[in-house]
Design an enzyme around this catalytic site. Structure first.
Site, PDB file in Angstrom:
ATOM      1  N   HIS A 140      53.375  17.896  31.536  1.00 53.63           N
ATOM      2  CA  HIS A 140      52.874  18.668  32.593  1.00 53.63           C
ATOM      3  C   HIS A 140      51.719  18.180  33.269  1.00 53.63           C
ATOM      4  O   HIS A 140      50.649  17.390  32.823  1.00 53.63           O
ATOM      5  CB  HIS A 140      52.633  20.255  32.176  1.00 53.63           C
ATOM      6  CG  HIS A 140      51.409  20.507  31.365  1.00 53.63           C
ATOM      7  ND1 HIS A 140      51.526  20.905  29.965  1.00 53.63           N
ATOM      8  CD2 HIS A 140      50.159  20.368  31.475  1.00 53.63           C
ATOM      9  CE1 HIS A 140      50.183  21.016  29.495  1.00 53.63           C
ATOM     10  NE2 HIS A 140      49.403  20.568  30.485  1.00 53.63           N
ATOM     11  N   GLU A 145      54.802  23.007  34.527  1.00 58.07           N
ATOM     12  CA  GLU A 145      55.500  22.736  33.174  1.00 58.07           C
ATOM     13  C   GLU A 145      56.988  22.081  33.622  1.00 58.07           C
ATOM     14  O   GLU A 145      57.355  22.098  34.513  1.00 58.07           O
ATOM     15  CB  GLU A 145      55.723  24.195  32.468  1.00 58.07           C
ATOM     16  CG  GLU A 145      54.319  24.969  32.132  1.00 58.07           C
ATOM     17  CD  GLU A 145      53.782  24.202  30.780  1.00 58.07           C
ATOM     18  OE1 GLU A 145      53.951  22.896  30.520  1.00 58.07           O
ATOM     19  OE2 GLU A 145      53.074  24.757  30.182  1.00 58.07           O
TER      20      GLU A 145
HETATM   21  C1  GLP Z   1      45.909  21.530  30.479  1.00 57.69           C
HETATM   22  C2  GLP Z   1      45.505  21.825  31.747  1.00 57.69           C
HETATM   23  C3  GLP Z   1      45.946  20.320  32.454  1.00 57.69           C
HETATM   24  C4  GLP Z   1      45.581  19.316  31.783  1.00 57.69           C
HETATM   25  C5  GLP Z   1      46.081  19.251  30.263  1.00 57.69           C
HETATM   26  C6  GLP Z   1      45.906  18.120  29.294  1.00 57.69           C
HETATM   27  O1  GLP Z   1      46.695  22.552  30.207  1.00 57.69           O
HETATM   28  N1  GLP Z   1      46.029  22.552  32.730  1.00 57.69           N
HETATM   29  O2  GLP Z   1      45.253  20.150  33.792  1.00 57.69           O
HETATM   30  O3  GLP Z   1      45.838  17.704  32.011  1.00 57.69           O
HETATM   31  O4  GLP Z   1      45.939  20.525  29.724  1.00 57.69           O
HETATM   32  O5  GLP Z   1      44.622  18.445  28.576  1.00 57.69           O
HETATM   33  P1  GLP Z   1      43.591  17.785  27.615  1.00 57.69           P
HETATM   34  O6  GLP Z   1      42.953  16.867  28.093  1.00 57.69           O
HETATM   35  O7  GLP Z   1      42.753  18.788  26.974  1.00 57.69           O
HETATM   36  O8  GLP Z   1      44.761  17.184  26.478  1.00 57.69           O
END
Ligand code: GLP
Length: 247
Positions: A140, A145
């Site tokens: 995503h 999603e």
């Molecule tokens: C979240 C955000 C995204 C982000 C993703 C990964 O759900 N909405 O924008 O890129 O998760 O996040 P992380 O860096 O915590 O793995």
């Protein structure tokens, strides 16, 4: 075949420094830059590095604007896991970006109207110059999603159980993330003049390979970036592992 450029580093710290230097250069070259900002664990060290490089070089964000990708629906103002709070803590309070030009989607009483207003606000600024993106383990981007339309605009999205599980650790014990969020659509993201996608850690390797090696597929939202002409992926070796041997 993707046109994305890959910059691969040996550690997440080096990735953070490289992304921070890149963004600092963009803002220095064009002080009125419109930034598309992302949240998530990956970006904590990036904002820290950007704040540091800004302090060290006297970089000003006073003429810049920013639009965050997404925000949960229904969290009270000031909730510790809201993306507004995240941005205040990690970036906004440390830089001179004017508060009225540092926007996140806000559902308010009419989420559909808020989505349209967000699109209009981005357009009124001339569009996003550089969109920062993380990537979820299921591919995503923002909160788009699997199954999201590649031409989608800012909208209310339902989070998948795997995203809710991945983000639960950001919430106080016993509390789950809300089931819905407002997110820029994939079409909104693709309108940015340039995209910087950041991925670190082995848990992102499969998603990165699906996004850039497999054919474009709505089941992997990040694969939509294959149609964008100016994508740079900053990643560490662990996240790059699924992309095959380095040239
Ligand atoms: C979240 C955000 C995204 C982000 C993703 C990964 O759900 N909405 O924008 O890129 O998760 O996040 P992380 O860096 O915590 O793995």
């Amino acid at each position: 075949m993707t046109k994305a450029q890959f910059q691969v580093f040996s550690s997440p710290e080096l990735v953070a420094q490289a992304v921070a230097s890149h963004i600092a250069e963009v803002v220095r070259a064009r002080p009125q830059t419109v930034l598309g900002l992302a949240t998530g664990k990956t970006f904590v060290s990036i904002y820290e590095a950007l704040v540091r490089v800004g302090e060290e070089t006297g970089l000003s964000f006073a003429e810049a604007s920013s639009f965050n990708l997404d925000e949960y629906v229904g969290l009270p103002v000031g909730h510790p896991a809201s993306f507004r709070r995240y941005m205040e803590e990690h970036f906004f309070r440390h830089v001179d970006l004017p508060a009225d030009r540092a926007l996140l989607p806000e559902a308010g009483d009419d989420a559909e109207a808020a989505c349209r207003a967000y699109e209009a606000a981005i357009a009124a600024r001339g569009g996003v110059d550089v969109q920062l993106l993380g990537i979820g383990r299921n591919g995503h981007i923002g909160f788009n999603e699997p199954g999201s339309a590649f031409d989608g605009r800012t909208q209310v999205a339902r989070l998948t159980p795997s995203t809710i599980a991945a983000n639960t650790s950001d919430f106080p014990p016993g509390e789950l993330p809300p089931p819905e969020a407002i997110t820029m659509g994939i079409g909104t993201i693709l309108d940015a003049h340039a995209v910087v996608l950041v991925a670190t850690g082995a848990a992102k390797a499969e998603a990165l390979a699906r996004a850039f090696l497999a054919p474009m597929d709505v089941d992997c939202p990040a694969s939509a970036l294959q149609q964008h002409a100016h994508v740079t992926v900053f990643c560490d070796e662990a996240a790059f592992a699924g992309m095959g041997p380095r040239a």
